[in-house]
Structure formats: structure tokens, C-alpha cells
Design a protein around this motif. Structure first.
Motif, PDB file in Angstrom:
ATOM      1  N   ILE A  32       0.836  -1.211   0.000  1.00  0.00           N
ATOM      2  CA  ILE A  32       0.000   0.000   0.000  1.00  0.00           C
ATOM      3  C   ILE A  32       0.863   1.249   0.000  1.00  0.00           C
ATOM      4  O   ILE A  32       0.553   2.241  -0.680  1.00  0.00           O
ATOM      5  CB  ILE A  32      -0.932  -0.008   1.234  1.00  0.00           C
ATOM      6  N   SER A  33       1.976   1.211   0.739  1.00  0.00           N
ATOM      7  CA  SER A  33       2.839   2.393   0.837  1.00  0.00           C
ATOM      8  C   SER A  33       3.379   2.810  -0.527  1.00  0.00           C
ATOM      9  O   SER A  33       3.510   4.004  -0.813  1.00  0.00           O
ATOM     10  CB  SER A  33       3.999   2.122   1.799  1.00  0.00           C
ATOM     11  N   PHE A  34       3.699   1.833  -1.387  1.00  0.00           N
ATOM     12  CA  PHE A  34       4.188   2.154  -2.725  1.00  0.00           C
ATOM     13  C   PHE A  34       3.120   2.908  -3.523  1.00  0.00           C
ATOM     14  O   PHE A  34       3.431   3.872  -4.234  1.00  0.00           O
ATOM     15  CB  PHE A  34       4.586   0.879  -3.478  1.00  0.00           C
ATOM     16  N   ILE A  35       1.872   2.482  -3.385  1.00  0.00           N
ATOM     17  CA  ILE A  35       0.781   3.119  -4.120  1.00  0.00           C
ATOM     18  C   ILE A  35       0.547   4.538  -3.613  1.00  0.00           C
ATOM     19  O   ILE A  35       0.396   5.484  -4.391  1.00  0.00           O
ATOM     20  CB  ILE A  35      -0.521   2.295  -3.985  1.00  0.00           C
ATOM     21  N   VAL A  36       0.538   4.701  -2.285  1.00  0.00           N
ATOM     22  CA  VAL A  36       0.296   6.019  -1.690  1.00  0.00           C
ATOM     23  C   VAL A  36       1.403   6.994  -2.093  1.00  0.00           C
ATOM     24  O   VAL A  36       1.133   8.139  -2.488  1.00  0.00           O
ATOM     25  CB  VAL A  36       0.204   5.910  -0.156  1.00  0.00           C
ATOM     26  N   LYS A  37       2.653   6.549  -2.007  1.00  0.00           N
ATOM     27  CA  LYS A  37       3.765   7.436  -2.375  1.00  0.00           C
ATOM     28  C   LYS A  37       3.759   7.739  -3.875  1.00  0.00           C
ATOM     29  O   LYS A  37       4.095   8.850  -4.294  1.00  0.00           O
ATOM     30  CB  LYS A  37       5.095   6.814  -1.951  1.00  0.00           C
ATOM     31  N   LYS A  38       3.366   6.760  -4.680  1.00  0.00           N
ATOM     32  CA  LYS A  38       3.285   6.975  -6.127  1.00  0.00           C
ATOM     33  C   LYS A  38       2.226   8.023  -6.457  1.00  0.00           C
ATOM     34  O   LYS A  38       2.456   8.901  -7.304  1.00  0.00           O
ATOM     35  CB  LYS A  38       2.935   5.648  -6.824  1.00  0.00           C
ATOM     36  N   LYS A  39       1.080   7.979  -5.772  1.00  0.00           N
ATOM     37  CA  LYS A  39       0.037   8.973  -5.998  1.00  0.00           C
ATOM     38  C   LYS A  39       0.530  10.367  -5.593  1.00  0.00           C
ATOM     39  O   LYS A  39       0.237  11.360  -6.260  1.00  0.00           O
ATOM     40  CB  LYS A  39      -1.231   8.624  -5.207  1.00  0.00           C
ATOM     41  N   ALA A  40       1.290  10.434  -4.507  1.00  0.00           N
ATOM     42  CA  ALA A  40       1.848  11.710  -4.068  1.00  0.00           C
ATOM     43  C   ALA A  40       2.830  12.257  -5.095  1.00  0.00           C
ATOM     44  O   ALA A  40       2.825  13.461  -5.402  1.00  0.00           O
ATOM     45  CB  ALA A  40       2.533  11.534  -2.717  1.00  0.00           C
ATOM     46  N   LEU A  41       3.662  11.387  -5.652  1.00  0.00           N
ATOM     47  CA  LEU A  41       4.640  11.820  -6.655  1.00  0.00           C
ATOM     48  C   LEU A  41       3.952  12.274  -7.945  1.00  0.00           C
ATOM     49  O   LEU A  41       4.399  13.222  -8.601  1.00  0.00           O
ATOM     50  CB  LEU A  41       5.617  10.672  -6.946  1.00  0.00           C
ATOM     51  N   LYS A  42       2.860  11.585  -8.314  1.00  0.00           N
ATOM     52  CA  LYS A  42       2.102  11.995  -9.498  1.00  0.00           C
ATOM     53  C   LYS A  42       1.445  13.354  -9.271  1.00  0.00           C
ATOM     54  O   LYS A  42       1.360  14.182 -10.180  1.00  0.00           O
ATOM     55  CB  LYS A  42       1.045  10.941  -9.837  1.00  0.00           C
ATOM     56  N   ARG A  43       0.994  13.595  -8.040  1.00  0.00           N
ATOM     57  CA  ARG A  43       0.389  14.883  -7.716  1.00  0.00           C
ATOM     58  C   ARG A  43       1.415  16.008  -7.843  1.00  0.00           C
ATOM     59  O   ARG A  43       1.088  17.117  -8.301  1.00  0.00           O
ATOM     60  CB  ARG A  43      -0.180  14.840  -6.295  1.00  0.00           C
ATOM     61  N   VAL A  45       3.906  16.110  -9.913  1.00  0.00           N
ATOM     62  CA  VAL A  45       4.089  16.383 -11.349  1.00  0.00           C
ATOM     63  C   VAL A  45       2.917  17.193 -11.903  1.00  0.00           C
ATOM     64  O   VAL A  45       3.105  18.139 -12.664  1.00  0.00           O
ATOM     65  CB  VAL A  45       4.244  15.049 -12.121  1.00  0.00           C
ATOM     66  N   LEU A  46       1.698  16.824 -11.505  1.00  0.00           N
ATOM     67  CA  LEU A  46       0.503  17.540 -11.984  1.00  0.00           C
ATOM     68  C   LEU A  46       0.495  18.992 -11.533  1.00  0.00           C
ATOM     69  O   LEU A  46      -0.060  19.869 -12.211  1.00  0.00           O
ATOM     70  CB  LEU A  46      -0.759  16.834 -11.490  1.00  0.00           C
ATOM     71  N   GLU A  47       1.118  19.274 -10.404  1.00  0.00           N
ATOM     72  CA  GLU A  47       1.185  20.641  -9.903  1.00  0.00           C
ATOM     73  C   GLU A  47       2.299  21.444 -10.551  1.00  0.00           C
ATOM     74  O   GLU A  47       2.476  22.626 -10.252  1.00  0.00           O
ATOM     75  CB  GLU A  47       1.378  20.617  -8.384  1.00  0.00           C
ATOM     76  N   GLY A  48       3.052  20.806 -11.449  1.00  0.00           N
ATOM     77  CA  GLY A  48       4.091  21.505 -12.194  1.00  0.00           C
ATOM     78  C   GLY A  48       5.413  21.619 -11.473  1.00  0.00           C
ATOM     79  O   GLY A  48       6.288  22.388 -11.880  1.00  0.00           O
ATOM     80  N   ASN A  49       5.598  20.855 -10.408  1.00  0.00           N
ATOM     81  CA  ASN A  49       6.853  20.899  -9.655  1.00  0.00           C
ATOM     82  C   ASN A  49       7.887  19.963 -10.265  1.00  0.00           C
ATOM     83  O   ASN A  49       7.564  19.091 -11.067  1.00  0.00           O
ATOM     84  CB  ASN A  49       6.602  20.493  -8.198  1.00  0.00           C
ATOM     85  N   LEU A  50       9.153  20.162  -9.875  1.00  0.00           N
ATOM     86  CA  LEU A  50      10.246  19.354 -10.396  1.00  0.00           C
ATOM     87  C   LEU A  50      10.114  17.925  -9.897  1.00  0.00           C
ATOM     88  O   LEU A  50       9.884  17.683  -8.709  1.00  0.00           O
ATOM     89  CB  LEU A  50      11.592  19.936  -9.945  1.00  0.00           C
ATOM     90  N   SER A  58       9.825  18.452  -3.844  1.00  0.00           N
ATOM     91  CA  SER A  58       8.500  18.996  -3.533  1.00  0.00           C
ATOM     92  C   SER A  58       7.595  17.960  -2.881  1.00  0.00           C
ATOM     93  O   SER A  58       6.635  18.315  -2.187  1.00  0.00           O
ATOM     94  CB  SER A  58       7.839  19.517  -4.818  1.00  0.00           C
ATOM     95  N   TYR A  59       7.900  16.689  -3.094  1.00  0.00           N
ATOM     96  CA  TYR A  59       7.070  15.634  -2.505  1.00  0.00           C
ATOM     97  C   TYR A  59       7.102  15.683  -0.969  1.00  0.00           C
ATOM     98  O   TYR A  59       6.192  15.177  -0.307  1.00  0.00           O
ATOM     99  CB  TYR A  59       7.511  14.256  -2.991  1.00  0.00           C
ATOM    100  N   LEU A  60       8.142  16.315  -0.400  1.00  0.00           N
ATOM    101  CA  LEU A  60       8.235  16.420   1.053  1.00  0.00           C
ATOM    102  C   LEU A  60       7.137  17.319   1.630  1.00  0.00           C
ATOM    103  O   LEU A  60       6.859  17.274   2.829  1.00  0.00           O
ATOM    104  CB  LEU A  60       9.611  16.948   1.463  1.00  0.00           C
TER     105      LEU A  60
END
Length: 317
Positions: A32-43, A45-50, A58-60
Motif C-alpha cells: 500500500i505504501s508504494f501506491i500512496v507514495k506513487k500517488k503523491a509523486l504523481k500529484r 508532477v501535476l502541480e508543475g513541480n520538479l 517537492s514531494y516532502l
């Protein structure tokens, strides 16, 4: 006499259920942790961050990423506790279930289609896990930390430790400079060899925590010595695994590392904890078959991940 025997059997059965539940829940939480972190990383990118792969952090700032990190911490904690109740020969191979959880949840929450190859991998993972659970050793011959302290001085185990140290030195100073960047097994040999010792020492730590080592001062000293050695081993393991992942495709690294690491863990724990000594030949064969099926499942699921990554990159370009 019969009552004592029944009480012992019930105690071992309860320990087995607790350990098995912890091992399975560990894989679920880590998956589950891989999925949650992956969704955070995709977010991010969608917000235009590096992107993180480009050096961005920015994921922090994402609470979802921290939730994923917390979930992974819970999973790793459950995994550590599982070693105190059931043999490492059962806990470590069941780590493959985290790949199954990731594959299933990614198709539901990340929009990744689970095609035929992925479904075959999932089925193989379930079958292999069930066979392994049925046939694996149900309990250790070493029940307490004090018993383990005596066992640590066994000639056979010390020979294994010495062999691992020699192997580490030879690979690090002879093979890494020449073949480290071209042969995928070089770094992974170090990861797996050192990792096999880290696992048995983590199991020892689990026993020490469970027993509440406070009866002998010498046991306390050995406990903290094992703790320090285990942490050092984990750091070395992570360092060389990162080196391997930086050079080679993760879809190749993951299954090769799983096979090498799990095999050496089974060998190391078998030597130290006598996990196989009283098993019937049918159960040993069953464990071998279950492990082979799990290996096939890991390779199949990583084949599914590789094909998805190719389609994902094509869609971006």
C-alpha cells in the motif's frame, strides 16, 4: 504430561498464527505504501513541480507522501516483529506478497491496466504463498534470546559469517572495480550476502525485545552488539542496492535480488536457528516448490511492470 504437550502445541500454534499474520500484514502495508507514495509523486508532477527523479523535493510537502512513508514504517515494523514468532524461512519469501498488493492496487488506484501477464503473476504469487505457508517450518528450535546467544558461537554459523566477510571483501575489492557497472549480480551479491546476516540478526533483536533482555548483563551487551551490527549491515545493503538500481533497470534488479537475497536468508537462518532439521522430506520439497513458484511470480509481475512502463513512456512522448 499430555496436558503439558497440548499446552506447548497450543502455544506454538498461537505464535505461528501471530507471526504469519504479522508477515502478511507487513506485505500489505508495504504494498500500500508504494501506491500512496506513487500517488503523491504523481500529484507533484501535476502541480508543475520538479520531479523527484530530476532532483526535486517537492514531494516532502505532500501529506500523502508522508502517509506512504508512515505506512511503510508500519509494514517494516510488523516484519521485524514477525521474526520473533515464526522462522525467517517463512517471513522473508512472503515479502513477495507486497509486489502482488502493489500490482493489484495500482490497477485500481493508479489507472494501470492489469493485463494477462500481470494476472498470471498474481495467481502464481497466491499459489506459491499458500504452498509455502502449508509446508514451511512452523516454529524455531531456539525459543529465547539466551538460547540464541549460545547458538551464535556455533562453529557452523561462525564459518558462515566468516565466509560472508571473505565474499564481501573479494567482491568489493576485486569484482566491483572491474564488473560493478556491467554485471548486475556484482552489487546484488553484496546486498544479498550482507542482507542474509542482517535478517538473522534482526530476528535475534526481535527475540531480545520479546524476552525483555534484563536477566543477564552479558545478554544486554550481546543484544546491543547485534543491534549495531544489524544497522551497519542494513546501511551497507541499502548502499549497494541503490548503486545497482542507479545503473540497471529496476524490473531486472528486483527479481534477481529477491532470488539471491531470499535464498541466502533461508541458508543463514537454517544454520543459526535449525529451522529445517526436524522437517519431513515432503515439507522440504513443498517449500522448494512454493519458493520456485514465488520466484516465477516475481519475475512475471516485474515483466508486467516493465511492459506498463514502456507504454507509460510512449504515452508521455
Amino acid at each position: 504430561m499430555a496436558n503439558n504437550y497440548m499446552a506447548k502445541q497450543n502455544s506454538e500454534y498461537i505464535s505461528y498464527i501471530i507471526g504469519l499474520s504479522l508477515a502478511i500484514s507487513s506485505s500489505v502495508f508495504i504494498g500500500i505504501s508504494f501506491i500512496v507514495k506513487k500517488k503523491a509523486l504523481k500529484r507533484v508532477v501535476l502541480e508543475g513541480n520538479l520531479r523527484a527523479s530530476s532532483g526535486g523535493y517537492s514531494y516532502l510537502k505532500e501529506r500523502l507522501w508522508w502517509l506512504g512513508l508512515l505506512t511503510m514504517g508500519i509494514g517494516e515494523g510488523a516484519n521485524l516483529l514477525a521474526y520473533a514468532f515464526v522462522p525467517a524461512a517463512l517471513v522473508t519469501p512472503l515479502g513477495a506478497l507486497s509486489i502482488l498488493v502493489t500490482a493489484v492496487l495500482s490497477s485500481k488506484f493508479l489507472g494501470e491496466t492489469l493485463h494477462f501477464v500481470g494476472k498470471v503473476g498474481c495467481v502464481l504469487c497466491v499459489i506459491g504463498s499458500i504452498i509455502l505457508i502449508v509446508h514451511s517450518p512452523k516454529s524455531d528450535n531456539i525459543k529465547t534470546f539466551s538460547e540464541l546467544v549460545v547458538r551464535l558461537g556455533d562453529t557452523l554459523f561462525l564459518s558462515y559469517v566468516f565466509s560472508i566477510i571473505i565474499l564481501f571483501m573479494v567482491v568489493k575489492y576485486s569484482l566491483v572495480p572491474k564488473y560493478g557497472k556491467t554485471n548486475i549480480t556484482v552489487y546484488l551479491i553484496i546486498c544479498s550476502a550482507i542482507g542474509s546476516l542482517s535478517v538473522v540478526f534482526c530476528k535475534a533483536i526481535s527475540l531480545g525485545i520479546r524476552d525483555g533482555i534484563n536477566s543477564h548483563e552479558s545478554d544486554m551487551f550481546i543484544f546491543w552488539l547485534i543491534f549495531i551490527v544489524a544497522i551497519a549491515g542494513i546501511i551497507i545493503q541499502i548502499n549497494y542496492l541503490n548503486k545497482s538500481l542507479d545503473i540497471f533497470n529496476s524490473n531486472i534488479v528486483t527479481p534477481v535480488y529477491y532470488v539471491m537475497f531470499t535464498t541466502l536468508v533461508i541458508v543463514a537462518s537454517g544454520i543459526l536457528f535449525d529451522e529445517w532439521i526436524y522437517m519431513q522430506i515432503g515439507d522440504i520439497i513443498g517449500c522448494a516448490i512454493g519458493f520456485i513458484i514465488l520466484i516465477s511470480a516475481v519475475f512475471t509481475l516485474n515483466l508486467y511492470k516493465a511492459s506498463h512502463n514502456i507504454r507509460y513512456k510512449n504515452n508521455i512522448t
